[in-house]
Design an enzyme around this catalytic site. Structure first.
Site, PDB file in Angstrom:
ATOM      1  CB  CYS A   1       1.620   0.142  10.650  1.00 36.02           C
ATOM      2  SG  CYS A   1       0.302   0.723   9.564  1.00 36.02           S
TER       3      CYS A   1
ATOM      4  CG  HIS B   1      -0.265  -0.109   2.527  1.00 36.56           C
ATOM      5  ND1 HIS B   1       0.104  -1.321   3.061  1.00 36.56           N
ATOM      6  CD2 HIS B   1       0.140   0.821   3.428  1.00 36.56           C
ATOM      7  CE1 HIS B   1       0.681  -1.137   4.233  1.00 36.56           C
ATOM      8  NE2 HIS B   1       0.721   0.156   4.484  1.00 36.56           N
TER       9      HIS B   1
END
Length: 638
Positions: A172, A67
């Site tokens: 994250c 991503h």
């Protein structure tokens, strides 16, 4: 927004052709490009690779979630690719990856978009999710799997007798995929074990579902699965396990069991020294630096623009510099701006220290930054500027981290974060700067002033080169101040050519980095935040505030500082070659407009040449740096 808004038939490939990780990124990006979800597929892939460099997005079980969150994304989307043969993605189980979900997120992702990604993550937590998706024989079957309602028949957590509360914290670096997948895994594992769960997510839309003090008080255990800085001291005295976000995705149940088996004393000690387990020392150092820069930027922008506005509209050239009449409205605006500018260095140091040593390091970090920037503490004519702040922040952070690592007596433990560590850290950094670092800095500044004095009667190219390099090195720090005071002192002796040359060099760093950000953003060399910083730097550069380039230099010193030094040297040398004279102790285009230069057009030409030089070198160095990183990443994937 629904899941079906992100997943479309044209964004599903049931049989990918690519056989390598890098190639599959390119193939999947083409699907997103053809669907009108991204532009510049190559730039998007580079952002995906940059994300991979911070941590592999492949998981055990054959699934991967590559991503990126960047300006190349026109609208949020998820591209689903199936590799029947399997791809060597570098998963921890060393098995091929068959299912890939490539997430494209715009820079300003909305909350609804992130919530949908969290729902997608929930579809992947089942043990048989990958095999069920691989069994799909049409794009619509894949869509139906992800868009299906929650399966009935599962016992609601509230109907089960709870064994207690488990608190989770996930996060994250990008805050898109792993954050929410880890949260889903913790919630599922807790439910299977008979526990109630509250999982805080530290994602790209901020902190969500944070536990209250009451929740923390009644929690049986805490699982912190984060690769970013979070507040751990709120869990002091609880059973805590701290790890990376991928560990929660891999074995959430094992982490909960580990947390339940720990002791509060062990958890407290661990919390104080919690680093990012998945990060290298270099990565942690960079994150700490970026934490300080992010908090400093509002002070630079606010203070700098208020000073720039006051000087531009209320400034009057005088023999001692650009001055604003006492008692005027613009003088008050200037004073407020000076407050912001004064605070930016302590803020940089304080939040670098906080990122390393957490809350106990914040106060000594601020104080250390103030001392580093105030030369009178150690007998120097000027402080150490932003370089001193970085040094102070790092020293304080690691000192506090070391200090809190000890197993303090339970009677002293509550005093460590609020008294013992802050006082010890303050004494440590103050003594270090005043008695150890300060004297060499003062001696260095005296040596530099002596060097300039000796060179002033020699070759104008050589003196221009030295003055320009010093001006561009620290952007308002000790080196720049030595040159400035040297040039100002010569004005009183009727030698205005030195101020003329330096005045041409003063705005080069902020203007050059602004130009580099505006151009380099198209090549993904600068992010959106740097692009916005470039606008503020441009405004500051126009009125001769060289500190506008500090956020760029603090973020990437190896690329920015050399560019600033060379560009400033070019402008300064040209200032001597053109024979510029300036009787105003300031610099920048504003002095041209106010008539401070005897040759205004030549002064502007020197500034433009220096600005372009800085921008070109900064872009070239950043491109070289990015190319090396990509080459290393590609080689590691072959």
């Amino acid at each position: 927004m629904k899941i079906s808004d992100l997943i479309h038939p044209e964004l599903i490939c049931l049989d990918l052709n690519s056989t390598t990780k890098h190639a599959v990124f390119n193939e999947m990006a083409e699907y997103l490009f053809r669907a009108g979800k991204i532009h510049q597929p190559h730039a998007f892939v580079q952002e995906v690779l940059k994300r991979e460099a911070t941590g592999n997005t492949g998981f055990e079980g054959g699934v991967a979630l590559p991503h990126a969150k960047c300006a190349s994304v026109l609208s949020p989307a998820v591209m689903i690719g199936i590799s029947r043969e399997g791809i060597d993605y570098g998963a921890e189980d060393d098995k091929p990856t068959h299912l890939l979900l490539m997430i494209a997120s715009p820079e300003r992702a909305c909350e609804a978009h992130i919530e949908i990604l969290a729902q997608l993550s929930a579809r992947l937590v089942d043990d048989d999710s990958v095999s069920r998706i691989l069994a799909c024989r049409s794009e619509q079957e894949v869509i139906d799997y992800f868009c299906r309602p929650d399966e009935a028949g599962e016992e609601a957590p509230s109907s089960r007798p709870s064994r207690g509360l488990i608190i989770g914290v996930t996060g994250c670096p990008v805050g898109i995929a792993h954050t929410y997948l880890a949260a889903e895994m913790l919630e599922k594992a807790a439910a299977e074990m008979g526990y109630e769960a509250i999982v805080e997510t530290n994602g790209s839309i901020g902190v969500k579902n944070a536990p209250t003090p009451g929740d923390i008080a009644r929690a049986e255990a805490i699982v912190v699965a984060c690769d970013k800085q979070v507040d751990l001291h709120r869990f002091s005295g609880k059973k805590v396990v701290i790890t990376g976000v991928k560990a929660a995705i891999k074995d959430a149940k094992g982490l909960i069991q580990q947390a339940l088996a720990s002791t509060p004393q062990q958890a407290s000690a661990t919390a104080k020294t919690a680093a990012q387990p998945a990060s290298s020392a270099g990565s942690q150092l960079y994150k700490s630096l970026m934490n300080g820069v992010s908090y400093m930027i509002p002070f630079v922008v606010t203070g700098g623009l208020m000073i720039a506005l006051s000087l531009a509209l209320g400034g009057v050239p005088t023999a001692s510099g650009l001055a604003i009449p006492e008692g005027s409205l613009w003088n008050q605006v200037l004073n407020v701006g000076v407050v912001g500018f004064t605070l930016m260095i302590p803020v940089l140091a304080g939040y670098i220290a906080y990122a390393i040593g957490e809350r106990p390091a914040l106060a000594p970090g601020f104080i250390g930054g103030w001392i580093a920037n105030t030369g009178t503490f150690y007998g120097a004519s000027a402080g150490c500027g932003f370089i001193g702040a970085i040094i102070a922040g790092l020293l304080v952070g690691y000192f506090i981290k070391w200090l809190t690592h000890f197993s303090w007596h339970k009677m002293l433990q509550p005093l460590v974060p609020i008294m013992i560590a802050p006082i010890a850290g303050t004494a440590f950094i103050a003594a270090l700067f005043i008695f150890v670092i300060g004297a060499p800095v003062a001696d260095l500044m005296a040596f530099l002033n002596h060097l300039l004095t000796n060179l002033s009667t020699g070759n104008i190219i050589l003196i221009g080169l030295v003055m320009g390099l010093m001006q561009g090195f620290d952007m308002g720090g000790p080196f720049g101040k030595v040159v400035f005071m040297f040039s100002v002192g010569l004005i009183a002796q009727g030698q205005t050519q030195f101020m003329g040359a330096q005045a041409a060099a003063i705005p080069v760093a902020p203007l050059g980095m602004a130009l580099a950000a505006f151009i380099g953003k198209r090549f993904n060399l600068f992010d959106e935040e740097e692009y916005e910083n470039g606008k503020a730097a441009a405004a500051m550069g126009l009125v001769g505030i060289s500190e506008g380039a500090i956020p760029f230099a603090a973020r990437d010193p190896l690329s920015v500082i050399p560019a600033n030094m060379i560009g400033s040297a070019v402008a300064c040398v040209l200032g001597f070659v053109f024979g510029l004279n300036c009787n105003v102790a300031h610099g920048g285009p504003i002095i041209v407009l106010l008539g401070g230069f005897d040759k205004p057009l030549m002064a502007l030409l020197a500034m433009v040449c220096g600005t372009i030089t800085t921008a070109v070198i900064a872009i070239a160095l950043k491109r070289l740096k990015m190319a090396k990183k990509q080459q290393i990443l590609i080689q590691s994937q072959i």
